[in-house]
Scaffold this active site. Sequence first.
Site: not given
Length: 814
Positions: A610, A612, A677, A681
């Site tokens: 997000a 970071l 998800d 990433k």
Amino acid sequence: MKILKFGGTSVANDENIKKVKSIVQNAPDSKIGVVVSAFGGVTDMLLNSLDRASSQNKNYENTLNEIEERHIAVIKNLFPINKQSPILSRVKSQLNDLETLLEGSFLIGETTPRLSDKVVSYGELLSSFIISEFFISEGLDATLKDGRTLIKTDESFGNANVDFELTYHTCSTYFADVKEKVTVVPGFVSSSHNGNATTLGRGGSDYTAAILAAATNADVLEIWTDVSGMYTANPKLVKQAKCVSHISYEEAMELSHFGAKVLYPPTIQPVLTKEIPIVIKNTFAPDEEGTYITKNENDNTKTVRGISHVESITLLSLEGSGMVGIPGISKRFFETLSQEGISVVMITQASSEHSICVGISDKDAKQAAIAVNNTFEYEIASKRIDPVHVEQNLAIVALVGDNMKSHQGLSGKMFSTLGKNNVNIRAIAQGASERNISAVIRKDDVKKALNTLHEAFFEENIKQLNLFVMGVGNVGARFLTQIKKQKAYLKNELKLNIRVIGISNSRTMVFNEDGISLSSWEQELANGVKANKDTFIDRVNKLNYRNSIFVDNTASMDVAKTYTRYLNNSISVVTCNKIACSSGYESYKELKQLAKKYSAPFLFETNVGAGLPIIDTLKHLIASGDKINKIQAVLSGSLNFVFNNFNANTTFHDVVKQAQEEGYTEPDPTVDLSGIDVMRKILILARESGYVLEIEDIENKSFLPEESLNTNSNETFFESLKKYEKNFQLLYSKAAAKECKLKYVAQFENGKASVGLQEIPKGHDFYNLEGSDNIVLFYTERYPNQPMIIKGAGAGADVTASGIFADIIRIGNF
């Protein structure tokens, strides 16, 4: 002595003429020459009526009637009834003479330059008579002087050459003897030595005023128009354009030559020789300072003084090996254009003499191509020279300033600024004086080019970013709120002016070229047109704004597939949508290459963590020469939230439902809980570390039952969670018995990646990870034993929105 010239817009109607009277009335107590143009638009109407008459089109009578009605309406609004009769009589008499001329043209079915000059002169003759009579009726000490008796020319009808010696003598004698304070003179009109009516060509009224100023050694020449001086760029295209308070004659000529229509180049020559100042003023804002034009003051602190442009340009290129070393090629080329009466706006020639390129008006393109090909018919037939190459729908943009030659890097700054915004330059011209640097570009790019250059050279380094936002759900709405809140700070502190031009959700979309209000965007969007991603792209491309950024706040695969279309047009892409970067490696690589090729950043910081700075930190490590050996991470804020809140006193179903309702999961929670998800990433981190990896290469150790993974709706998914509650409780109890916590961990090492639920013991870096926090451990050549750790909130609409916002700011600083 002062000369005041009022253009067509300044005398377009009775209200404007009253403003003119006030300006003249308030002028200092010295003799004043007032030069007036025809009422706005009347010259075009006269030419139109003559064209129709010579074509034996009876509609010329309609145009003539419009001209008559317009002048009569002005008279009736300016004068009381008891003073109208003699003025109306004189005007109608002149209009009757005009009608006779047009009837003659209609009967013979043709016109001549001489007749055209006579017809078109009626615009100024009528306006000057009405205005002078109005001045007198208002108590001004005024008189009318026919410009044809003052300015003498040859018989080059349409653009006559002035006999300056005779004209200066006639004008100086008249103004020395005239008793009235104000003399009204029609602009544009003159007469030959034989007494025939002639005109002074484009910008003729300005020219009349300049001639009178030079002849009388006037203190100043004031040009009154509908703008408050000469601007740094066309204010109709560049809203941030500023009035230039003081420029030199040479700068004014360059700007006017390249499209600044408040002044025409020939106007300046008569006053330049005598160093008579020119002031450009606004009839409708007379108290504004305007622009003061004098000789160069050698102020080396001022470089670029204005940015101008000319549209409807054609590039004519003559190329071929047969041109090299052959004398006379250029002479024949330019002689041909001269004989055809074609004006050359710009010239550029290769040092090898292999090509000559000139800019001409679009309207001359066909004629020029035929003439040049005929001239070089032999060379073309023998393949020594190629047929002339014609490129139309172009424009010229030009930087202008007397002192540009004293400052290094202006050309480079100009061209790099245009290049970064995908404005392709077709040709370049720069004189040795470096007072003008010109570039030929596509006509469709003019607005973008002018705004981009103006921003670079005049706007105190304030950079405007134009956003096109797709997706305004939880993340998108908070993103817009953050922009609204920080708008003033960004402009004042970071010199970034952010405008949202387009917004779309799955139902509707809306565009506003001036920027959508961030206080009422919901209402504007609700009243928008039906959403369509292809139409959205087409509109973004058509607007063609500088520093355009497409912002994708969706999780849509269809939207992700459109990124190439934006990047191909130098439109930056910022996204929290992970699909594009976790699709096939070749697609990911293509997006990265397009971003480099078109200088359009492709940023996706929020794909991992997000808000970071995980990806950004990784990029800096790689750029500085470090190498990633191993990555361990908890990358799902959703799963971390779920397993931090799941225990023997809760149900797995209720915790997942809570995570969805609070915005921690994707709209489809199986994307998070299936591990896909997290796979995306870790795939993105591996790729950004320099490794070639596909998502199929990642091992997924799923903890969900097969039935839950295969559900086709959220409703059935949540029902399946209830069904397998014992399985989830068993996972928890096993970990609790070992005093471990459940964490969904992603790992990459030795070119291999895996994701899965792990039991994390006390003392591990992951053990105390709270809430929806993420954590990443980078083991590198420089951090082999003690990893670089990035930790913090890794999910939630606000932090994701802030990550997108941070990417926007990165582009602003690009």
